[in-house]
Design an enzyme around this catalytic site. Structure first.
Site, short mmCIF file in Angstrom:
data_model
loop_
_atom_site.label_atom_id
_atom_site.label_comp_id
_atom_site.label_asym_id
_atom_site.label_seq_id
_atom_site.Cartn_x
_atom_site.Cartn_y
_atom_site.Cartn_z
N ASP A 9 20.34 29.57 36.40
CA ASP A 9 20.85 29.21 37.74
C ASP A 9 22.27 28.69 37.68
O ASP A 9 22.54 27.49 37.89
CB ASP A 9 19.92 28.18 38.38
CG ASP A 9 18.52 28.71 38.57
OD1 ASP A 9 18.33 29.94 38.49
OD2 ASP A 9 17.60 27.90 38.78
N ASP A 27 10.32 33.91 35.12
CA ASP A 27 11.20 32.77 35.39
C ASP A 27 10.41 31.47 35.19
O ASP A 27 9.19 31.49 35.01
CB ASP A 27 11.71 32.89 36.82
CG ASP A 27 12.87 31.95 37.12
OD1 ASP A 27 13.39 31.32 36.18
OD2 ASP A 27 13.25 31.85 38.31
N ASP A 70 12.97 38.39 44.59
CA ASP A 70 12.61 37.05 44.13
C ASP A 70 11.28 36.69 44.77
O ASP A 70 10.57 37.55 45.32
CB ASP A 70 13.73 36.07 44.50
CG ASP A 70 13.81 34.88 43.56
OD1 ASP A 70 12.76 34.28 43.27
OD2 ASP A 70 14.92 34.51 43.14
N ARG A 111 14.03 33.95 31.45
CA ARG A 111 15.03 32.88 31.50
C ARG A 111 14.99 32.06 30.21
O ARG A 111 16.01 31.77 29.61
CB ARG A 111 14.80 31.97 32.70
CG ARG A 111 15.87 30.88 32.84
CD ARG A 111 15.77 30.14 34.14
NE ARG A 111 14.66 29.20 34.18
CZ ARG A 111 14.44 28.37 35.21
NH1 ARG A 111 15.23 28.39 36.27
NH2 ARG A 111 13.41 27.54 35.18
N GLU A 164 10.05 27.60 30.84
CA GLU A 164 10.34 26.67 29.74
C GLU A 164 9.08 25.98 29.19
O GLU A 164 9.12 25.65 27.99
CB GLU A 164 11.36 25.63 30.21
CG GLU A 164 12.74 26.18 30.49
CD GLU A 164 12.81 27.06 31.74
OE1 GLU A 164 13.54 28.05 31.72
OE2 GLU A 164 12.09 26.76 32.71
N HIS A 168 23.10 38.17 42.05
CA HIS A 168 21.94 37.38 42.48
C HIS A 168 22.43 36.02 42.98
O HIS A 168 23.28 35.40 42.35
CB HIS A 168 20.98 37.19 41.31
CG HIS A 168 19.77 36.37 41.61
ND1 HIS A 168 19.01 36.55 42.75
CD2 HIS A 168 19.16 35.37 40.92
CE1 HIS A 168 17.99 35.70 42.74
NE2 HIS A 168 18.07 34.97 41.63
#
Length: 898
Positions: free
Chosen positions: A578, A472, A365, A562, A475, A636
Site C-alpha cells: 500500500d 493480500d 479488489d 503481498r 502477513e 491500482h
C-alpha cells in the site's frame, strides 16, 4: 543479603577483569557490539550487571547510534570440547560456554552448542550453529535445491574452525581463487563479537570484507547500503504502509556484498523467527555485522561468487527458480479498491479500451465479495460477474480477484467456513482448546492453517473461472492485537525476553496473530514469517488442479502475494503493498523492485500512480512511464480516492500514457525472453547497473536508473517538475538513445545531463545486444502471439552483438511441456545469424518483418537476408530493412550488410 554477595562479587570481579578490554585500543568504536539492544532500560549499572562495558562520557563518537553498552573483548564465549561424525561431511564440532556473566538468566542460557560446516555445493558453504544435535529445535521446513551431495565438484572455498580443545569458537570461510574472506567470526585470539545462544535469543557477529551491501528486506529506501553507518534492519512480516526504516510485508535475510574490483559474495540466514541485522561502519577493510534472532538456529549459506551475477545465480539455485509468468500477465493491469459495482468496473474498463489503452487484465479488489467474505460474489453489486468473466475471455483478456486469508467466523452456511470446520484446518489458541479469532474486513475471522495438508478450496473456481488469484493481508494482518481476547499473559512466545526493534510498537503480535497460536507444523512464533509462503503454495496448487475445465493443469499459474519469504518465487509473484502516491514512493519503488529481483522474486511491481492518497496528473504520467518497465505493471489505488486509470486524465496525459504502455508491448518479446532466462538460469529481470558493471564503482550506489535485462537502460524522472535529469552512462559500453532520431549514439559518456520532457522517459539500448521487438500497436498479448518481429542489432565497440528470443504456443504452457521456440542471435561486423536452441512446432507464425542495425559507420552497398538482396534505408549510422516477406524465425536466419 548474604545470599546475594556471591553474585555481587562475581559482577564486580567481572567488571574489574574486563576493564582493560573496554578501552578504545582494545575495542575501537566501530568494532563495538551492542550489549543492550533493547529500546529501554540501559544504564551503567545494568550494563555492568551483564558483564559489559559502558561508554565513557568523555569519549568522542562519530554517530549517535554507537552503543553505550558494549561487549568487552574477553566476554565469556564458547570453547571447543570435542567433535563428532557429520553425515554431510565437513566439520562437526561441539562447544561449551565459559563460566561468567551472561546477558540472559542462566535458566535461558544454553551452555552447549554444535557447529556444522559443510559444502552444499562446490560454490555454497553451509554453516549451522545449533544447540546439541540430539535436541529438536525449530528448523525452517523449506526445500533446498542445487546441492551436490556427491562432493564430486572441487570446492571453491576453504574453511577454518576451532581445532584444539579449549579454543574459542570461530569459523572462517575464504574463497580459494583469491583468498578473499567471505564469512569470518574472528580468530581463536579475538572475535568480532561473542556468540550468544539462549532459548529465545541467538546472536553472532561477523566481519564483512566489503564496501557496500544490498538486500536485507523488505524495507523502503536506497538499494545500496554503504558500510559507513550504524544501521538496523528488522525482519518480521508486518502490514505497514511503506515508509523508510520500517519492517514491511516480507522477510529476506540475504545480503550481496561487493568490494574492490567488483568482487562479490553473499550470505543468507535461513531462519523464520523475528530477527534483526545490525550493520556497523567499516574499520579498515571490514565492517562488523551482527545477526540476532529469537528462535530456531543459525543456518547460514555462504555464496562464493565471485561476481554479483554469480552470487545471485547461486542464491536462486538454492531456493529454486522463479515461476515463469504467463505471457498475458506481462501486459497492462488495471485495478482499484472502490469500483463498488460491476457496472462501474465495466465502465472503467470500456472507457480505457475506447481510447486504445492496451489492457490485458482487469482486477477486482474486495468490492466483488458478499460482505467481504472470501470465495463469495455480491448478489446485487456484482450480479453477472460470471458472464463478465466469459466476456473478457472472449476478448482474449484476463481477470484476477483478491482473496484474503481470514474466513468470517460463526457463519454457518458459508461454504468456506463450513469446509474449514469439517477439515479442522483453523489455527488454534495456545492451549489448543479453541480456534484463535482475528478481525479483518468481514469482521471476526478464523485463520486457515496453510501448513495443514487439508487446507485447500477450489469450489469457487467452478463458477468463476478467474485467471489468477491475488492473496493480500497475508502477513497475516489482523485488526485485533493478537486475537479477540488478546494473547495469554506470561506466555513467553507472545512476550519474549527480547523483541527486535519492530518499528513503532516493539510488540510481536501488533496487528497480527498471537505468536503462541498453534499450527499443524508448530507455533506461529516460528511460522509467522512463513505464513504467506504456505498460503502461496496452497493457492498455486488450487489453481494448478482446478477442475472447472477452463484451465489445463499443465499451464503456468498467476498468484500475486503481498507478504513474502524466501522460496515463495516458486509459487507467487509480488507487489510492494500500500504505497503512497508521492514522489518519494515513486523514487524508491525502483529500489524495492531491484531488491526483490535479488531475492529471486523477479516478477515484482508497485502500484502505478500510488495506492494511498490522491495522485496528480504529472505524477501518474511519470509513474506510468516507469511502470512500463516494471516486471509487473498494475495501476491500482484505494477506496474513496479519485480515479487514476489513464482515461481519467486529460487527452495529453492519455496520449503519453498510451505511448509508454504500448512501448512496453513493443519490447514484450525481449521482456518475455528475460523472464525465461530468469527461470532457466537464475538471473534477474530488473537489475541495477552495479550488477552489469561491478568493476565500475560509480555504479554501486545508483538506484534511480536501472537495466531491464542486460540491454535496456531506463532512467525515470522522479522529481516533480523536472524536464531533464542526470544519467550515468558506464564508459565501457556503447549506448544508443531510443527516443533520438535514428537511435543516435550517446557521446560523451560518464555522468551527463539529458533532456527528459514530460512526453518521454529517457531510454537507452546498450551496445553488444540483439533485441527482439514487435510493432507496438494497441494489442493485447493474444494478438502479440500472431504478430511478426523486428530485430534491433546494437553492436559494441568491436562490432559484436548477441541476443535471444523465447516464444511459445499460447503464452501459458508449463515449460516442462517444451512447447516453445528458443533461438540465439549473433552479429559480427556486418553479419547476423541465428541458431535454434530449442525447436517445437508451436503452431504460431514467427515472421520477421524488419531488421534495424545501429552504429553502422558507412552506408552499405548491399543488404542480403537469407540469400536475397533487400531494399534498405540508411541515415546517420542507422540501417533499416523492412518488408522481409517470407523470413521465418523458426528457420535459421542469415543476414549481411557490406
Amino acid at each position: 543479603m548474604a545470599c546475594q554477595l556471591p553474585l555481587l562479587a562475581l559482577l564486580l570481579t567481572a567488571a574489574s577483569a574486563t576493564a582493560m578490554q573496554c578501552s578504545t585500543s582494545a575495542l575501537p568504536h566501530n568494532a563495538r557490539v551492542d550489549c543492550w539492544p533493547e529500546i529501554v532500560g540501559a544504564s551503567e549499572s545494568a550494563c555492568h550487571g551483564r558483564g559489559c562495558c559502558w561508554r565513557d562520557d568523555s569519549e568522542t563518537v562519530n554517530d549517535d547510534s554507537e552503543p553505550f553498552c558494549f561487549y568487552p573483548a574477553d566476554y565469556p564465549t564458547y570453547r571447543l570440547v570435542g567433535s563428532r561424525d557429520s553425515p554431510a561431511g565437513g566439520a562437526a564440532l561441539n562447544f561449551r560456554r565459559d563460566s561468567g556473566p551472561s546477558a540472559w538468566p542462566p535458566s535461558r542460557q544454553i551452555d552447549q552448542v554444535s557447529l556444522s560446516v559443510s559444502a552444499h555445493s562446490d560454490r555454497v558453504a553451509r554453516i549451522q550453529i545449533a544447540d546439541r544435535p540430539d535436541t529438536s529445535r525449530w528448523r525452517v521446513p523449506l526445500p533446498l535445491f542445487g546441492g551436490d551431495e556427491t562432493g564430486a565438484a572441487a570446492q571453491q572455498f576453504s574453511v577454518r574452525t576451532s581445532s584444539s580443545a579449549g579454543e574459542r569458537f570461530f569459523v572462517q570461510v575464504t574463497r580459494n581463487s583469491d583468498g578473499w574472506p567471505l564469512f569470518d567470526t574472528g580468530s581463536s585470539d579475538s572475535a568480532f563479537g561473542p556468540l550468544l545462544f539462549a532459548d529465545q535469543f541467538i546472536q553472532l557477529s561477523i566481519g564483512l570484507s566489503a564496501q557496500v551491501i544490498y538486500g536485507l528486506g523488505e524495507h523502503l529506501g536506497p538499494f545500496a547500503k554503504p558500510l559507513n553507518q550504524w544501521k538496523r534492519f528488522v525482519l518480521w512480516n508486518r502490514d505497514a504502509e511503506p515508509n523508510p526504516d520500517r519492517n514491511l510485508y516480507g522477510s529476506h535475510n540475504f545480503l550481496l556484498a561487493v568490494g574492490g574490483g567488483g568482487r562479490a559474495f553473499g550470505i543468507f540466514l535461513l531462519n523464520s523467527n523475528a530477527q534483526e541485522v545490525m550493520l556497523q561502519p567499516r574499520l579498515g577493510q571490514r565492517a562488523t555485522v551482527t545477526y540476532r534472532t529469537i528462535g530456531g538456529i543459525l543456518d547460514f549459506f555462504v555464496f562464493v561468487g565471485p561476481t554479483p551475477k554469480d552470487v545471485i545465480q547461486q542464491y536462486h539455485e538454492l531456493l529454486g527458480p522463479p515461476m515463469m509468468p504467463p505471457l498475458w500477465s506481462l501486459g497492462y493491469h488495471l485495478c482499484r479498491f472502490g469500483f463498488g459495482t460491476l457496472d462501474r468496473l465495466k465502465f472503467i474498463y470500456e472507457r480505457n479500451v475506447k481510447i486504445n489503452i492496451p489492457i490485458d487484465v482487469m482486477w477486482s479488489d474486495a468490492d466483488y465479495m458478499d460482505g467481504f467474505k472470501d470465495w463469495t460474489v455480491g448478489a446485487e453489486k456484482y450480479s453477472g460477474f460470471d458472464t463478465f468473466i466469459k466476456q473478457i475471455h472472449s476478448q482474449h483478456r484476463s481477470v484476477v480477484v483478491i482473496v484474503d486469508p481470514g474466513i468470517k467466523n460463526n457463519s454457518t452456511g458459508y461454504l468456506a467456513y463450513d469446509l474449514g470446520l469439517k477439515m479442522d484446518i483453523w489455527m488454534r489458541t495456545a492451549d489448543n482448546k479453541s480456534y484463535i479469532v482475528g478481525a479483518v474486513w468481514p469482521g471476526d475471522v478464523l485463520w486457515p492453517d496453510f501448513t495443514h495438508p487439508n487446507a485447500t478450496l477450489n469450489e469457487f473456481l467452478f463458477k468463476y473461472p478467474v485467471d489468477g488469484l491475488w492473496i493480500d493481508m497475508n502477513e497475516p494482518s489482523s485488526f485485533y492485537q493478537g486475537s479477540d481476547t488478546g494473547c495469554p499473559k506470561g506466555n513467553p512466545l507472545d512476550f519474549p525476553p527480547y523483541v527486535p526493534h519492530i518499528i513503532g510498537y516493539n510488540i510481536l503480535y501488533q496487528g497480527t496473530v498471537c505468536p503462541s497460536a498453534r499450527q499443524y507444523l508448530g507455533s506461529h512464533y516460528d511460522l509467522h514469517n512463513l505464513y504467506s509462503y504456505f498460503e502461496a503454495k496452497a493457492t498455486w496448487q488450487v489453481l494448478r488442479t482446478r477442475p472447472d475445465g477452463q484451465k489445463d493443469n499443465r499451464q503456468r499459474q498467476f498468484v500475486l502475494s503481498r507478504s513474502t519469504f524466501p522460496g515463495i518465487q516458486r509459487f507467487a509473484f509480488h507487489w510492494t503493498g500500500d504505497n503512497n502516491a508521492d514522489w518519494y514512493n515513486l523514487r524508491y519503488s525502483l529500489s524495492t523492485i531491484l531488491s526483490f529481483n535479488l531475492y529471486g522474486i523477479v516478477n515484482t511491481g508497485t502500484d502505478v500512480c500510488g495506492f494511498n492518497s490522491a495522485t496528480t496528473e504529472e505524477l501518474c504520467i511519470r509513474w506510468t512511464q516507469l511502470g512500463a518497465f516494471y516486471p509487473f505493471m498494475r495501476n491500482h489505488n484505494s477506496l474513496g480516492l479519485p480515479d487514476q486509470d489513464p482515461a481519467a486524465f486529460s487527452p495529453i496525459a492519455q496520449q503519453i500514457m498510451r505511448y509508454h504502455i504500448s512501448l512496453r508491448y513493443a519490447f514484450l518479446p525481449y521482456m518475455y525472453t528475460e523472464f525465461y532466462r530468469a527461470t532457466a538460469n537464475g538471473s534477474t529481470v530488473a537489475r541495477s547497473l552495479m550488477e552489469e558493471f561491478p568493476n565500475d564503482e560509480e555504479t554501486w550506489l545508483i538506484d534511480d536508473q536501472f537495466m531491464f535485462g542486460p540491454a535496456l537502460m531506463i532512467c525515470p524522472v522522479t522529481v516533480e517538475g523536472a524536464v531533464d535529469r542526470q544519467v550515468y552512462f558506464p564508459p565501457s559500453a556503447r549506448w544508443f538513445d531510443v527516443h533520438a532520431q535514428y537511435f543516435a549514439e550517446v557521446t560523451p559518456k560518464g555522468l551527463q545531463t539529458v533532456p527528459a520532457p514530460l512526453e518521454n522517459i529517457p531510454l537507452y539500448i546498450r551496445g553488444g545486444h540483439v533485441i527482439p521487438m514487435q510493432d507496438p500497436g494497441n494489442d493485447t498479448y493474444h494478438q502479440k502471439l500472431l504478430q511478426p518481429f523486428l530485430l534491433i542489432v546494437a553492436p559494441d565497440a568491436d562490432g559484436l552483438a548477441s541476443g535471444s528470443l523465447f516464444w511459445d504456443r499460447n503464452g501459458v504452457d508449463d515449460l516442462s511441456l517444451g512447447n516453445y521456440q528458443l533461438m540465439e542471435f549473433s552479429a559480427s561486423k556486418g553479419s547476423l545469424s541465428s541458431r535454434l536452441v530449442h525447436q517445437f512446432p508451436i503452431g504460431v507464425q514467427m515472421q520477421l518483418f524488419g531488421l534495424q542495425v545501429l552504429g553502422v559507420a558507412t552506408k552499405p552497398a548491399n543488404v542480403i537476408v537469407n540469400g536475397r538482396k533487400r531494399q534498405f534505408m540508411y541515415s546517420n549510422g542507422w540501417l533499416s530493412v523492412s518488408n522481409l516477406v517470407g523470413v521465418d524465425l523458426k528457420s535459421p536466419l542469415r543476414a549481411s550488410w557490406n
